[in-house]
Design a protein around this motif. Structure first.
Motif: not given
Length: 283
Positions: A31, A97, A99-100
């Protein structure tokens, strides 16, 4: 991360590597970047590394997350069916899962097949879908599919005994220009994966996934997709040829179909145009 012996490619600048647990399976996650979130899904025999050229170009405007599917790359390689529905389940678990909420999910080849199938089965869940040289538009297996499966039979380990030069040619086959440095480097990486001591585990995933792709074309159901769809295909792609991708596109409503002068691996060989098309589509 699960132990493997072949080397990981260097992470693009600014990116991080972590892992998540998906129903007991440990998945590699890469990421980086800031902005609207795009989730990237690799193709058959690939990994998150396949998207490094594209994600590094999108870094300044988007948060990019790529996973290694179970059975591939540096993720767990369990004894499961590796069908398209299995990978759709993985996508759903992974998104839960993140974050956004992803504003788009992008898939290459098998990954494109998966994201389109997910959109069919879960209407309204994905705002935007990006399918790059997606599988799923075929009507039947071609002769070269049948030839490959003379090696890949009953999840056996014949590939372990195939000469590396043959395996390298298989890896280079999806490229339009097989003399390029990118093609050569990809072939060497592919060979390293297949001779890392986990050949049988990789072969099981590859065989079962490949069979599921061939047995589950999705173009007949693609008209039910409600997401906005960007399709990027290669004019010289003989893995998922334009006749297949156009069959998919013609079944969908309002799809934007861009054809680039490349082969199946446009995410490597034409990363600038692919990333530019994604950025424009996200506006």
């Amino acid at each position: 991360m699960p132990a493997v012996t072949y080397p990981q490619a260097p992470l693009p600048e600014g990116f991080n590597c972590t892992s998540i647990n998906c129903k007991g399976m440990e998945l590699k996650v890469v990421s980086g970047g800031t902005g609207p979130l795009i989730l990237f899904l690799h193709g058959l025999g690939g990994s998150s590394e396949d998207f490094y050229p594209v994600m590094s170009r999108l870094f300044d405007g988007f948060e990019c997350i790529a996973i290694d599917f179970p059975g591939f790359g540096f993720s767990t390689k369990p004894d499961v069916d590796y069908g398209i529905d299995f990978f759709c389940m993985v996508v759903q678990e992974v998104m839960a899962q993140l974050p956004a909420r992803p504003q788009a999910v992008a898939g290459h080849s098998m990954g494109g097949h998966v994201v389109l199938k997910y959109s069919i089965d879960h209407p309204g869940q994905l705002d935007k879908v990006i399918a790059i040289c997606p599988a799923g538009g075929h009507t039947s297996a071609r002769w070269y599919h049948r030839l490959l499966f003379t090696f890949w039979v009953k999840d056996g380990d014949r590939l372990r005994h195939v000469r590396p030069i043959i395996m390298k040619h298989i890896a280079m086959w999806p490229f339009a220009d097989r003399t390029s440095d990118i093609c050569r480097m990809f072939g060497e990486k592919f060979i390293a994966q297949w001779y890392d001591g986990q050949t049988h585990n990789r072969e099981v995933a590859l065989v079962r996934s490949g069979r599921s792709i061939l047995e589950n074309p999705i173009w007949q159901d693609a008209g039910s997709i409600t997401s906005q769809v960007l399709m990027i295909t290669g004019a010289q792609d003989h893995i998922t040829p334009t006749e297949d991708t156009e069959r998919l596109a013609s079944a969908m409503n309002g799809v934007k179909n861009i054809i680039v002068d490349q082969g199946h691996m446009a995410i490597y060989t034409n990363a600038d145009q692919v990333s530019d098309a994604i950025a424009a589509f996200m506006k």
